[in-house]
Structure formats: C-alpha cells, structure tokens
Enzyme design. Structure first.
Site, PDB file in Angstrom:
ATOM      1  N   CYS A 154      54.835  94.195   5.686  1.00 13.25           N
ATOM      2  CA  CYS A 154      55.216  92.994   4.939  1.00 13.25           C
ATOM      3  C   CYS A 154      56.701  92.702   5.046  1.00 13.25           C
ATOM      4  CB  CYS A 154      54.848  93.144   3.468  1.00 13.25           C
ATOM      5  SG  CYS A 154      53.166  93.665   3.252  1.00 13.25           S
ATOM      6  N   THR A 190      47.575  92.708  -3.690  1.00 13.45           N
ATOM      7  CA  THR A 190      48.655  91.894  -4.268  1.00 13.45           C
ATOM      8  C   THR A 190      48.167  91.173  -5.521  1.00 13.45           C
ATOM      9  OG1 THR A 190      49.645  91.602  -2.083  1.00 13.45           O
ATOM     10  CG2 THR A 190      50.254  89.989  -3.765  1.00 13.45           C
ATOM     11  N   GLN A 242      47.423 102.556  -1.232  1.00 10.36           N
ATOM     12  CA  GLN A 242      47.524 103.482  -0.091  1.00 10.36           C
ATOM     13  C   GLN A 242      46.851 104.824  -0.367  1.00 10.36           C
ATOM     14  OE1 GLN A 242      48.529 102.876   2.918  1.00 10.36           O
ATOM     15  NE2 GLN A 242      49.544 100.903   2.638  1.00 10.36           N
ATOM     16  N   ASN A 244      53.626 103.373   0.629  1.00 11.11           N
ATOM     17  CA  ASN A 244      53.093 102.851   1.894  1.00 11.11           C
ATOM     18  C   ASN A 244      53.948 103.208   3.094  1.00 11.11           C
ATOM     19  OD1 ASN A 244      54.569 100.919   0.134  1.00 11.11           O
ATOM     20  ND2 ASN A 244      54.690  99.717   2.010  1.00 11.11           N
ATOM     21  N   SER A 283      42.848  97.979  -2.478  1.00 10.28           N
ATOM     22  CA  SER A 283      42.761  96.920  -1.470  1.00 10.28           C
ATOM     23  C   SER A 283      41.779  97.334  -0.383  1.00 10.28           C
ATOM     24  CB  SER A 283      44.148  96.692  -0.850  1.00 10.28           C
ATOM     25  OG  SER A 283      44.042  95.819   0.250  1.00 10.28           O
TER      26      SER A 283
HETATM   27  N1  PLP Z   1      50.510  97.879  -2.496  1.00 10.99           N
HETATM   28  C1  PLP Z   1      50.728  98.713  -1.479  1.00 10.99           C
HETATM   29  C2  PLP Z   1      51.232 100.086  -1.751  1.00 10.99           C
HETATM   30  C3  PLP Z   1      50.485  98.292  -0.174  1.00 10.99           C
HETATM   31  O1  PLP Z   1      50.727  99.121   0.848  1.00 10.99           O
HETATM   32  C4  PLP Z   1      50.018  96.975   0.046  1.00 10.99           C
HETATM   33  C5  PLP Z   1      49.814  96.470   1.423  1.00 10.99           C
HETATM   34  O2  PLP Z   1      50.490  96.878   2.350  1.00 10.99           O
HETATM   35  C6  PLP Z   1      49.790  96.162  -1.061  1.00 10.99           C
HETATM   36  C7  PLP Z   1      50.042  96.643  -2.323  1.00 10.99           C
HETATM   37  C8  PLP Z   1      49.272  94.779  -0.909  1.00 10.99           C
HETATM   38  O3  PLP Z   1      47.897  94.820  -0.637  1.00 10.99           O
HETATM   39  P1  PLP Z   1      47.182  93.559   0.040  1.00 10.99           P
HETATM   40  O4  PLP Z   1      47.645  93.499   1.457  1.00 10.99           O
HETATM   41  O5  PLP Z   1      45.723  93.843  -0.107  1.00 10.99           O
HETATM   42  O6  PLP Z   1      47.586  92.371  -0.756  1.00 10.99           O
END
Ligand code: PLP
Length: 394
Positions: free
Chosen positions: A320, A70, A176, A148, A196
C-alpha cells in the site's frame, strides 16, 4: 515467476475457487429473501460464518462480513468513539497498517486524541507503557496482531488484559496473523478483531470483523438489517462462501503449514544474512513466512526493480505504501533509522512456495546486490555500501 509477496496478497486456492463457483453460476439467491434460493444462500452464509469463527475461537454470531480488512478497521475505530462522549482517545502504535493510521488521523482532525505507544528496536509494544498511557479518556486500544512488513507478533492477550483492566475496548488487526499463527479470542478480553480474505488464499473483496458478544457497537454502513443490523448491504454470497472455505483450510493446515513456511523462511534468511543482510524484527516472535531484511546502503527500490526483472516478486515496505518514496514507517517507527528503512526488503512466503523458489530468489538477490554494488563503485564519491546516497536501478 517466483512470487514471494504473499503478505501483499495471496493467490486464490483452487479449493476456495471451487467452493465459490456455484454461487457465481447457478446459485443466486439473496440471503435475506424468504424463498428457496434465498434460504439456500442464507445457509451458505451461515456455514461460512461458522468457518470464520472457528479460525479465531469465536462464536458465529460474533462475526460480521465486510468488504475488506480496511473496512473492518475503519468500522471499529469510528464505532469506539461514538460510545461515550467522555472517552475520545485511541491508543495505538506507530507501526500499524495505514488502514488504522489514516482513519485515526482523520478522527484526530475531528477532535479525537490519538496516542502512539513506542515500539522497541524489534518492533514490540511495551505492556507497561500501555498501562501508563491508558486513562479514563481512552475509548479503544488498537494494536495489530502481526506486522505486515516485519511479521513481528505482539503479545495481544497481555495488552488486551491491560486494556480491559482500565475499562477500554481492545481491537486487534489480525489481517496478517490469521491462518498463520493460532488465535483464540475467547482466551483474552479482545473485543474486536479484523480479518481480510485476500491474505488467506481467497479472492479480494471480502473481510470480516469479530465483535465480542455484548460489546456495544455502532455500524459504519446503515441500511438493511443484514449481519444482525451491524453491517447493512446484501452479502456477496460467493465471496462469503469463499472466505469461509479459506478460513477452514487455513485452520486445518495451520500447524503443518507454519512449520513448512518457517523452514523456507529460515533457509532464505540464513543465506541472506551470509550475504550481509540485517534482519528487521529478528529478535521478536515473528510470523513463520515473513522475512524483512536490509542491505544497508542498497536502495530497496533499486534491488526490487532488478529482482522484478529477474522474475522474483517481493516488496519494499508494504504494497500500500511502496512507490511512495517514503521510507517504511514501520522500520522508522522501530527506531532503526532511514538508511535501514530505505534498504528494507520484504520477502513473504506462502502456501504455494517451495525450496526451489527460495533458491531462485537467493540467486537473483545475489546478482541484484552485485549489480547495485558495481553501480555504486562506478560512481564518483563514496559507494552505496560505504554509506553513499541511495542508488536507483538503471
Ligand atoms: N491490515 C493489515 C495488517 C494489512 O496487511 C492489510 C493489507 O495489506 C490491511 C489491514 C488492509 O486489508 P485489505 O487489503 O483487505 O483492505
């Protein structure tokens, strides 16, 4: 428990934990300090940077460590709009993660223009639509490498070529995709890419942002001169070391693991389709371990609760947004309709799953669907599977 929610987060690999433990116990240096413990920490951080770079074909100096995917996404969005006052547009898709969509919305409230490309019923962005959408006002194109929820893989190298031909920056959220499919940022004009740790069998709290050499950039966090002045804040050495190790393991195992996961996913999906599932994104290239399926009329939350009770962990939509009662914006964005979205279930297979997990999940799924059908049949009016109202588990 049968854990089939690896796209939400992955358990830490024991080898990753072993690599970080000395940095939680006896080793404690600040990588910016000149004394011996500091120099030792600096060396560990730089090794991790090399390992992270190797996973995506980058040079180590093109990697900065962040706290999560994020943060990486937010960082690049705000940076792109600060480079040129005449370029205040961002082009993206409706199926991005909220880590892109929400900061984009916030930037729009401050005057930026956000343009959403459409995606096909299989979730794919159309390169020719990108070509038509870009203008001299576009600062950034941001399209995720793999989705995701569905695992659908975009043609990022092709989209990057188009963005570059119009003088725009290209960012891809590869949170992902990394470690699951090959990524080589030097083979295409990709200017930035987000990673991530916790999707890569590393503990939570660490991510990375690739920024191509000579790409203009504004840091999000200001303060010390860590990360080449691109991200202030003392590096969390233990997590950085863990992230490096996780990237190395993912790179070394990528090919064999992709084949293994594809076999598990296909075994699962063939049986689910025989039970009546429609595969969301099934016609597009997909991540090997992700299956997004809908049993239309069977409310995903109801099925999910029953699966959870049976010890099977999967999700409806993304971690999320689940629990928000909104149908998946990804399935809706693909134009598949709210009925399909409300019944979408995501099973994501990972490093520690086996064929026995697949079979246990299928047995639990069969029982859950029977229960939901029975409940529907017992209700007055049309049953859920005959297009009735979504059902909740009781
Ligand atoms: N982008 C994608 C495609 C994700 O699947 C996620 C988490 O589910 C994120 C960003 C966010 O990553 P983080 O949980 O490390 O902040």
């Amino acid at each position: 428990m049968v854990y089939l929610d690896n796209n939400a987060t992955t358990p830490a690999d024991p080898e990753v934990v072993d690599a970080m433990l000395p940095w939680l116990r006896e080793k404690f240096g600040n990588p910016s300090a000149a004394c011996a413990p500091g120099r030792e920490a600096r060396k560990a951080v730089e090794t991790a940077r090399e390992q992270a770079a190797a996973l995506i074909g980058a040079s180590p100096e093109e990697i900065i460590f962040t706290s999560c995917g994020t943060e990486s996404d937010n960082t690049i969005l705000q940076s792109a709009l600060r480079l040129d006052p005449d370029r205040q547009e961002i082009v993206t898709t409706p199926v991005e993660h909220s880590a892109i969509l929400k900061p984009a919305e916030a930037l729009a409230r401050r005057g930026a223009v956000i343009r959403h490309l459409s995606v096909s019923a299989d979730g794919l962005a159309d390169p020719s639509e990108l070509e038509r959408t870009l203008s001299d006002d576009t600062a950034l194109v941001t399209v995720m490498w793999a989705n995701n929820e569905t695992g659908v893989i975009q043609d990022i190298p092709r989209l990057a070529e188009i963005a570059a031909s119009k003088g725009c920056l290209m960012h891809t959220d590869a949170v992902q995709a990394a470690g699951k499919v090959p990524i080589n940022v030097s083979a295409a004009p990709i200017h930035a890419l987000s990673l991530s740790g916790h999707k890569l069998y590393c503990p939570k709290g660490i991510g990375a942002l690739y920024i191509r050499k000579n790409t203009r950039f504004h840091p999000l966090l200001l303060g010390g001169s860590q990360e080449g002045g691109r991200r202030a804040g003392t590096e969390p050495v233990a997590l950085v070391v863990a992230f490096g190790k996780a990237c190395e393991l993912a790179r070394l195992r990528l090919e064999a693991e992709a084949e293994r996961l594809r076999a598990l996913r296909d075994r699962f999906e063939a049986a689910a389709v025989a039970m009546g599932a429609a595969v969301n994104g099934g016609g597009a290239p997909r991540l090997p371990g992700t299956s997004n399926i809908s049993f239309e009329g069977a409310d995903s939350e109801a099925v999910l609760i029953l699966l959870d009770k049976a010890g099977v962990c999967c999700s409806a939509g993304s971690a999320c947004t689940s629990g928000s009662l909104h149908p998946s914006h990804v399935i809706v964005g693909m134009g598949l309709g709210t009925a399909r979205a409300r019944s979408a279930l995501r099973f994501s297979f990972g490093r520690f799953n086996t064929e026995a997990d697949v079979d246990a999940a299928l047995a639990a799924l069969k029982a859950a669907l029977e229960r939901v059908r029975e409940t529907a049949a017992a209700r007055p009016g049309p049953g859920a599977f005959a297009g009735g109202p979504p059902l909740r588990a009781e």
